[in-house]
Design an enzyme around this catalytic site. Structure first.
Site, PDB file in Angstrom:
ATOM      1  N   TYR A  83       0.800  -1.236   0.000  1.00  0.00           N
ATOM      2  CA  TYR A  83       0.000   0.000   0.000  1.00  0.00           C
ATOM      3  C   TYR A  83       0.832   1.285   0.000  1.00  0.00           C
ATOM      4  N   GLU A 115      -9.404  -6.710   3.658  1.00  0.00           N
ATOM      5  CA  GLU A 115      -8.612  -7.797   3.040  1.00  0.00           C
ATOM      6  C   GLU A 115      -8.083  -8.753   4.104  1.00  0.00           C
ATOM      7  N   TYR A 166     -15.002 -16.861  -8.755  1.00  0.00           N
ATOM      8  CA  TYR A 166     -13.963 -17.239  -9.725  1.00  0.00           C
ATOM      9  C   TYR A 166     -12.709 -17.722  -9.005  1.00  0.00           C
ATOM     10  N   ARG A 226      -4.784 -14.555 -14.292  1.00  0.00           N
ATOM     11  CA  ARG A 226      -6.106 -14.398 -14.919  1.00  0.00           C
ATOM     12  C   ARG A 226      -7.177 -15.029 -14.029  1.00  0.00           C
ATOM     13  N   SER A 255     -14.282 -17.741 -13.946  1.00  0.00           N
ATOM     14  CA  SER A 255     -15.459 -18.094 -13.149  1.00  0.00           C
ATOM     15  C   SER A 255     -15.592 -19.610 -13.070  1.00  0.00           C
ATOM     16  N   GLY A 297     -22.685 -15.426 -24.551  1.00  0.00           N
ATOM     17  CA  GLY A 297     -21.372 -16.025 -24.830  1.00  0.00           C
ATOM     18  C   GLY A 297     -20.802 -16.748 -23.631  1.00  0.00           C
ATOM     19  N   GLY A 307     -20.035 -15.644 -20.941  1.00  0.00           N
ATOM     20  CA  GLY A 307     -20.644 -15.110 -19.711  1.00  0.00           C
ATOM     21  C   GLY A 307     -21.613 -16.100 -19.079  1.00  0.00           C
ATOM     22  N   LEU A 316     -18.348  -8.525 -14.566  1.00  0.00           N
ATOM     23  CA  LEU A 316     -17.548  -8.089 -15.712  1.00  0.00           C
ATOM     24  C   LEU A 316     -16.346  -8.992 -15.844  1.00  0.00           C
ATOM     25  N   PRO A 321     -11.682  -5.368 -15.578  1.00  0.00           N
ATOM     26  CA  PRO A 321     -11.705  -4.488 -14.408  1.00  0.00           C
ATOM     27  C   PRO A 321     -13.092  -3.902 -14.161  1.00  0.00           C
TER      28      PRO A 321
HETATM   29  C1  LIG Z   1     -14.092 -12.108 -12.678  1.00  0.00           C
HETATM   30  C2  LIG Z   1     -13.673 -12.644 -14.026  1.00  0.00           C
HETATM   31  C3  LIG Z   1     -14.140 -13.859 -14.474  1.00  0.00           C
HETATM   32  C4  LIG Z   1     -13.769 -14.345 -15.719  1.00  0.00           C
HETATM   33  N1  LIG Z   1     -14.253 -15.537 -16.129  1.00  0.00           N
HETATM   34  C5  LIG Z   1     -13.920 -16.032 -17.342  1.00  0.00           C
HETATM   35  C6  LIG Z   1     -14.433 -17.282 -17.801  1.00  0.00           C
HETATM   36  O1  LIG Z   1     -15.200 -17.952 -17.096  1.00  0.00           O
HETATM   37  N2  LIG Z   1     -14.051 -17.731 -19.029  1.00  0.00           N
HETATM   38  C7  LIG Z   1     -13.215 -17.012 -19.841  1.00  0.00           C
HETATM   39  O2  LIG Z   1     -12.891 -17.478 -20.945  1.00  0.00           O
HETATM   40  N3  LIG Z   1     -12.721 -15.816 -19.430  1.00  0.00           N
HETATM   41  C8  LIG Z   1     -13.040 -15.326 -18.206  1.00  0.00           C
HETATM   42  N4  LIG Z   1     -12.519 -14.126 -17.782  1.00  0.00           N
HETATM   43  C9  LIG Z   1     -11.556 -13.419 -18.664  1.00  0.00           C
HETATM   44  C10 LIG Z   1     -10.145 -13.981 -18.414  1.00  0.00           C
HETATM   45  O3  LIG Z   1      -9.710 -13.624 -17.120  1.00  0.00           O
HETATM   46  C11 LIG Z   1      -9.111 -13.429 -19.396  1.00  0.00           C
HETATM   47  O4  LIG Z   1      -9.178 -12.036 -19.404  1.00  0.00           O
HETATM   48  C12 LIG Z   1      -9.319 -13.975 -20.813  1.00  0.00           C
HETATM   49  O5  LIG Z   1      -9.169 -15.385 -20.829  1.00  0.00           O
HETATM   50  C13 LIG Z   1      -8.295 -13.357 -21.791  1.00  0.00           C
HETATM   51  O6  LIG Z   1      -7.008 -13.587 -21.286  1.00  0.00           O
HETATM   52  P1  LIG Z   1      -5.788 -13.853 -22.285  1.00  0.00           P
HETATM   53  O7  LIG Z   1      -4.544 -13.892 -21.479  1.00  0.00           O
HETATM   54  O8  LIG Z   1      -6.088 -14.988 -23.170  1.00  0.00           O
HETATM   55  O9  LIG Z   1      -5.826 -12.563 -23.179  1.00  0.00           O
HETATM   56  P2  LIG Z   1      -4.853 -11.312 -23.081  1.00  0.00           P
HETATM   57  O10 LIG Z   1      -3.502 -11.660 -23.538  1.00  0.00           O
HETATM   58  O11 LIG Z   1      -5.040 -10.698 -21.755  1.00  0.00           O
HETATM   59  O12 LIG Z   1      -5.524 -10.401 -24.208  1.00  0.00           O
HETATM   60  C14 LIG Z   1      -6.844  -9.869 -23.997  1.00  0.00           C
HETATM   61  C15 LIG Z   1      -7.312  -9.237 -25.296  1.00  0.00           C
HETATM   62  O13 LIG Z   1      -6.442  -8.204 -25.674  1.00  0.00           O
HETATM   63  C16 LIG Z   1      -6.008  -8.399 -27.025  1.00  0.00           C
HETATM   64  N5  LIG Z   1      -4.582  -7.969 -27.147  1.00  0.00           N
HETATM   65  C17 LIG Z   1      -3.497  -8.633 -26.675  1.00  0.00           C
HETATM   66  N6  LIG Z   1      -2.368  -7.946 -26.970  1.00  0.00           N
HETATM   67  C18 LIG Z   1      -2.762  -6.830 -27.628  1.00  0.00           C
HETATM   68  C19 LIG Z   1      -2.074  -5.719 -28.221  1.00  0.00           C
HETATM   69  N7  LIG Z   1      -0.755  -5.618 -28.196  1.00  0.00           N
HETATM   70  N8  LIG Z   1      -2.812  -4.750 -28.795  1.00  0.00           N
HETATM   71  C20 LIG Z   1      -4.145  -4.818 -28.847  1.00  0.00           C
HETATM   72  N9  LIG Z   1      -4.848  -5.857 -28.336  1.00  0.00           N
HETATM   73  C21 LIG Z   1      -4.169  -6.833 -27.746  1.00  0.00           C
HETATM   74  C22 LIG Z   1      -6.145  -9.888 -27.282  1.00  0.00           C
HETATM   75  O14 LIG Z   1      -6.396 -10.187 -28.652  1.00  0.00           O
HETATM   76  C23 LIG Z   1      -7.346 -10.250 -26.445  1.00  0.00           C
HETATM   77  O15 LIG Z   1      -8.533 -10.051 -27.164  1.00  0.00           O
HETATM   78  C24 LIG Z   1     -12.887 -13.602 -16.539  1.00  0.00           C
HETATM   79  C25 LIG Z   1     -12.402 -12.369 -16.081  1.00  0.00           C
HETATM   80  C26 LIG Z   1     -12.779 -11.897 -14.846  1.00  0.00           C
HETATM   81  C27 LIG Z   1     -12.246 -10.573 -14.381  1.00  0.00           C
HETATM   82  C1  HEM Z   2      -6.284   2.498  -1.810  1.00  0.00           C
HETATM   83  C2  HEM Z   2      -5.562   1.869  -2.701  1.00  0.00           C
HETATM   84  C3  HEM Z   2      -6.127   1.069  -3.866  1.00  0.00           C
HETATM   85  C4  HEM Z   2      -7.225   1.298  -4.641  1.00  0.00           C
HETATM   86  C5  HEM Z   2      -8.224   2.444  -4.544  1.00  0.00           C
HETATM   87  C6  HEM Z   2      -7.296   0.232  -5.613  1.00  0.00           C
HETATM   88  C7  HEM Z   2      -8.267   0.103  -6.566  1.00  0.00           C
HETATM   89  C8  HEM Z   2      -8.359  -0.930  -7.462  1.00  0.00           C
HETATM   90  C9  HEM Z   2      -9.389  -1.093  -8.437  1.00  0.00           C
HETATM   91  C10 HEM Z   2     -10.555  -0.150  -8.658  1.00  0.00           C
HETATM   92  C11 HEM Z   2      -9.152  -2.234  -9.115  1.00  0.00           C
HETATM   93  C12 HEM Z   2      -9.968  -2.816 -10.265  1.00  0.00           C
HETATM   94  C13 HEM Z   2     -10.722  -3.979  -9.754  1.00  0.00           C
HETATM   95  C14 HEM Z   2     -10.955  -4.997 -10.842  1.00  0.00           C
HETATM   96  O1  HEM Z   2     -10.050  -5.366 -11.586  1.00  0.00           O
HETATM   97  O2  HEM Z   2     -12.051  -5.448 -10.931  1.00  0.00           O
HETATM   98  C15 HEM Z   2      -7.943  -2.805  -8.575  1.00  0.00           C
HETATM   99  C16 HEM Z   2      -7.364  -3.954  -9.040  1.00  0.00           C
HETATM  100  C17 HEM Z   2      -6.064  -4.289  -8.739  1.00  0.00           C
HETATM  101  N1  HEM Z   2      -5.299  -3.747  -7.759  1.00  0.00           N
HETATM  102 FE1  HEM Z   2      -5.786  -2.249  -6.535  1.00  0.00          FE
HETATM  103  N2  HEM Z   2      -6.245  -0.608  -5.427  1.00  0.00           N
HETATM  104  C18 HEM Z   2      -5.501  -0.129  -4.370  1.00  0.00           C
HETATM  105  C19 HEM Z   2      -4.366  -0.698  -3.861  1.00  0.00           C
HETATM  106  C20 HEM Z   2      -3.633  -1.676  -4.481  1.00  0.00           C
HETATM  107  C21 HEM Z   2      -2.332  -2.127  -4.073  1.00  0.00           C
HETATM  108  C22 HEM Z   2      -1.570  -1.648  -2.840  1.00  0.00           C
HETATM  109  C23 HEM Z   2      -1.934  -3.055  -4.974  1.00  0.00           C
HETATM  110  C24 HEM Z   2      -0.607  -3.773  -4.989  1.00  0.00           C
HETATM  111  C25 HEM Z   2       0.314  -3.503  -5.861  1.00  0.00           C
HETATM  112  C26 HEM Z   2      -3.004  -3.213  -5.939  1.00  0.00           C
HETATM  113  C27 HEM Z   2      -2.994  -4.095  -6.996  1.00  0.00           C
HETATM  114  C28 HEM Z   2      -4.069  -4.355  -7.799  1.00  0.00           C
HETATM  115  C29 HEM Z   2      -4.055  -5.337  -8.878  1.00  0.00           C
HETATM  116  C30 HEM Z   2      -2.885  -6.233  -9.275  1.00  0.00           C
HETATM  117  C31 HEM Z   2      -5.309  -5.293  -9.461  1.00  0.00           C
HETATM  118  C32 HEM Z   2      -5.791  -6.108 -10.672  1.00  0.00           C
HETATM  119  C33 HEM Z   2      -5.498  -5.256 -11.847  1.00  0.00           C
HETATM  120  C34 HEM Z   2      -5.467  -5.962 -13.157  1.00  0.00           C
HETATM  121  O3  HEM Z   2      -6.422  -6.670 -13.517  1.00  0.00           O
HETATM  122  O4  HEM Z   2      -4.456  -5.762 -13.817  1.00  0.00           O
HETATM  123  N3  HEM Z   2      -4.010  -2.364  -5.610  1.00  0.00           N
HETATM  124  N4  HEM Z   2      -7.486  -2.001  -7.574  1.00  0.00           N
END
Ligand SMILES: Cc1cc2nc3c(=O)[nH]c(=O)nc-3n(C[C@H](O)[C@H](O)[C@H](O)COP(=O)(O)OP(=O)(O)OC[C@H]3O[C@@H](n4cnc5c(N)ncnc54)[C@H](O)[C@@H]3O)c2cc1C
Ligand code: HEM
Length: 424
Positions: free
Chosen positions: A93, A135, A188, A212, A215, A282, A284, A401, A404
Site C-alpha cells: 500500500y 482484506e 472465480y 487471470r 469463473s 457467450g 458469460g 464483468l 476491471p
Molecule cells: C471475474 C472474471 C471472471 C472471468 N471468467 C472467465 C471465464 O469464465 N471464461 C473465460 O474465458 N474468461 C473469463 N474471464 C476473462 C479472463 O480472465 C481473461 O481475461 C481472458 O481469458 C483473456 O485472457 P488472455 O490472457 O487470453 O488474453 P490477453 O492476452 O489478456 O488479451 C486480452 C485481449 O487483448 C487483445 N490484445 C493482446 N495484446 C494486444 C495488443 N498488443 N494490442 C491490442 N490488443 C491486444 C487480445 O487479442 C485479447 O482479445 C474472466 C475475467 C474476470 C475478471
Molecule cells: C487504496 C488503494 C487502492 C485502490 C483504490 C485500488 C483500486 C483498485 C481497483 C478499482 C481495481 C480494479 C478492480 C478490478 O479489476 O475489478 C484494482 C485492481 C487491482 N489492484 Fe488495486 N487498489 C488499491 C491498492 C492496491 C495495491 C496496494 C496493490 C498492490 C500492488 C493493488 C494491486 C491491484 C491489482 C494487481 C489489481 C488487478 C489489476 C489488473 O487486472 O491488472 N491495488 N485495484
C-alpha cells in the site's frame, strides 16, 4: 477519521479528478512499474493497454472523493475480493500511495496545492486502511475455511472437455489430494501462468507470470473445480490472448496449474425466495450456469428463468447438461431455459427479454425478481436498460464483468470520456 478541513478540500477536488483522473492513473502505473518491475507479475497488461484498469482506478478515486465523509458506504468488496485473489499485501500500500500521490502532483501541477496534497495524503491513508482491514478479514476467512489456503496452491488438470470450437472446460483436482474449499456460485478462481518472454513485451530470456481470473462453471462439489475458457483470437491484427490460448493449445491432462482460492462477490443469493432471472451472453454463461445448477439443488421450488444468448447452436456450451436439467426439472414447472440464437433471432432486445422473463412469473413478481447478468459490456448495458423499462428494480440487478470493474450499469456515475473505453 479525516478532519473536516480535509473533507472539504477533497470534495473541492472532484472537478479536478473528473478532468485529470485517467491521466493521473495512467502515469501512476507507468512510474510504478518502472520503479517496481516485480509488480508487473501481478497486473494484467492487457487491462493497462486497453486502459480499463487506469479507468477503474480513476473511477474508484473519484467515488472516494465524492463520498469521502461516508467512506464506509462505498462498496469496496468487489475490489477487496480481486486484491485477495491476487495476493495483495499491506506492504504494497505505501508503494502504491507514493506513486499515486506523486502522479497527482505531476499531472495537476500548480493546481495540486500543498493543502490539496496534504488532504489527499490523509485520504489515501484512510482508504488504504479500509482496504487493508477488509482484506485481512477475507484472507483469514478464505484460509481458515475447510479446504482453504493462502496465496497459491497447485492443482492438476484432471480432465479437459471441448464444449464448442472456442470453449474448453478444464477440471482441476488438488495436487496434495486434500479437501478443496467450497465456493458460492458466481465466484472465480485465479490462475498464475508463468511463461518464457515472447520477445515483444518481455525479452525471450526472461519469465513473466500472467494472472487471470476464471469463473467456476460447475456447481460446488467436493471433487473438482471446473473453469470454461474461451480462446481469445486477436482482432484486427492484434495478438491472440496469451493465457486463454495457452490453455487451449498447450495445457494438457496431468499439467499443474497454481491458483488462488475462490473469490468474488458476484454471488447468487440462495436465502431469497423471489423469482430469479439469469441472463447471459457467450462465455458469460459460466458463473450463471453454476448459479443455475446450485439453485436447482438448493431451492427446487424457486422460479427460475434462464436466458442464454449466443450466435448459434454450434457456439453453445453445456448443451447436454442444459438438456438434462430441463428434463430433470420439467415436472416442477419452475425452470424455463431459453436459448436465443442471434443467427435466427438477432441480438437480445426488450421484446425478447419480456417474452422469456415472464414465462413462469406474474407481472406482480417482476419488481422483486433477482436478476444476474454476465456477458460482453454492450450486451449488459442493453439488457440493463431494457430490464429497467420492464419494471425490474435497479437494486435487484447484479452483474459480473470479465475485466476491471467499472460501473457499467450506471452511466451517470461514469468519468467523462470513458464510455468508449469500457464498451470496447
Ligand atoms: C471475474 C472474471 C471472471 C472471468 N471468467 C472467465 C471465464 O469464465 N471464461 C473465460 O474465458 N474468461 C473469463 N474471464 C476473462 C479472463 O480472465 C481473461 O481475461 C481472458 O481469458 C483473456 O485472457 P488472455 O490472457 O487470453 O488474453 P490477453 O492476452 O489478456 O488479451 C486480452 C485481449 O487483448 C487483445 N490484445 C493482446 N495484446 C494486444 C495488443 N498488443 N494490442 C491490442 N490488443 C491486444 C487480445 O487479442 C485479447 O482479445 C474472466 C475475467 C474476470 C475478471
Ligand atoms: C487504496 C488503494 C487502492 C485502490 C483504490 C485500488 C483500486 C483498485 C481497483 C478499482 C481495481 C480494479 C478492480 C478490478 O479489476 O475489478 C484494482 C485492481 C487491482 N489492484 Fe488495486 N487498489 C488499491 C491498492 C492496491 C495495491 C496496494 C496493490 C498492490 C500492488 C493493488 C494491486 C491491484 C491489482 C494487481 C489489481 C488487478 C489489476 C489488473 O487486472 O491488472 N491495488 N485495484
Amino acid at each position: 477519521m479525516l478532519s473536516q478541513k480535509s473533507i472539504q478540500i477533497i470534495k473541492s477536488t472532484v472537478p479536478l479528478l473528473e478532468k485529470y483522473g485517467v491521466e493521473i492513473t495512467r502515469l501512476f502505473y507507468k512510474n510504478m512499474f518502472e520503479a517496481q518491475p516485480q509488480l508487473l507479475n501481478i497486473f494484467n497488461h492487457s487491462n493497462q493497454r486497453n486502459q480499463k484498469q487506469p479507468v477503474a482506478l480513476a473511477n474508484t478515486i473519484l467515488q472516494s472523493a465524492i463520498h469521502i465523509e461516508k467512506l464506509n458506504e462505498i462498496n469496496l468488496m468487489p475490489i477487496v475480493h480481486k486484491h485477495v485473489a491476487l495476493g495483495i499485501t499491506p506492504e504494497m500500500y505505501p508503494i502504491v500511495g507514493a506513486h499515486l500521490l506523486g502522479a497527482m502532483k505531476i499531472v495537476m501541477q500548480d493546481e495540486a496545492t500543498p493543502e490539496i496534497m496534504a488532504a489527499w495524503t490523509e485520504a489515501y491513508r484512510a482508504v488504504a486502511q479500509a482496504f487493508m482491514d477488509a482484506e485481512e478479514d477475507l484472507y483469514f476467512e478464505t484460509e481458515e475455511q475447510i479446504g482453504g489456503w493462502k496465496d497459491t496452491r497447485e492443482f492438476v488438470v484432471d480432465r479437459i472437455e471441448e464444449e464448442t470450437p472456442l470453449i474448453k472446460s478444464f477440471y482441476f483436482k488438488p495436487l496434495d489430494c486434500k479437501e478443496i474449499a467450497t465456493y458460492i456460485p458466481g465466484q472465480y478462481i485465479t490462475v498464475k501462468i508463468t511463461l518464457q518472454g515472447d520477445g515483444v513485451d518481455v525479452p525471450t530470456d526472461k519469465m513473466r507470470t500472467y494472472v487471470r481470473h476464471y469463473s467456476l462453471s460447475d456447481k460446488p462439489n467436493d471433487e473438482h473445480y471446473r473453469i470454461s475458457v474461451k480462446k481469445e483470437l486477436g482482432k484486427n491484427n492484434t495478438p491472440n490472448g496469451i493465457v486463454s490460448n495457452h490453455f487451449h493449445n498447450v495445457i494438457k491432462v496431468g499439467d499443474i496449474v497454481p491458483m488462488s482460492v475462490p473469490a468474488g462477490d458476484f454471488v447468487v443469493d440462495n436465502d431469497s425466495e423471489t423469482p430469479i432471472l439469469l441472463i447471459c451472453g457467450g462465455v458469460g454463461i459460466n458463473p450463471l450456469f453454476s448459479m443455475l445448477k446450485e439453485t436447482l439443488v438448493q431451492q427446487p421450488d424457486r422460479k427460475i428463468n434462464f436466458i442464454f444468448c449466443t450466435h448459434s447452436e454450434s457456439t453453445q456450451p453445456f448443451k447436454e447438461e442444459l438438456k438434462q436439467l430441463e428434463d430433470d426439472y420439467k415436472e416442477t414447472g419452475n425452470l424455463k431455459i431459453n436459448l436465443v440464437y442471434s443467427e435466427n433471432q438477432g441480438h437480445i432486445n426488450k421484446e425478447i427479454i419480456e417474452k422469456y422473463s415472464t414465462i413462469n412469473v406474474d407481472e406482480s413478481e417482476i419488481a422483486e425478481t433477482d436478476v444476474y447478468i454476465c456477458g460482453p459490456v454492450p450486451f449488459m448495458m442493453q439488457v440493463n436498460k431494457d430490464l429497467l423499462k420492464l419494471g425490474y428494480h435497479k437494486e435487484n440487478v447484479h452483474y459480473e464483468l470479465f475485466g476491471p470493474l467499472t460501473p457499467v450499469l450506471e452511466e451517470n456515475q461514469m468519468l467523462r470520456g470513458v464510455k468508449n473505453i469500457i464498451e470496447n
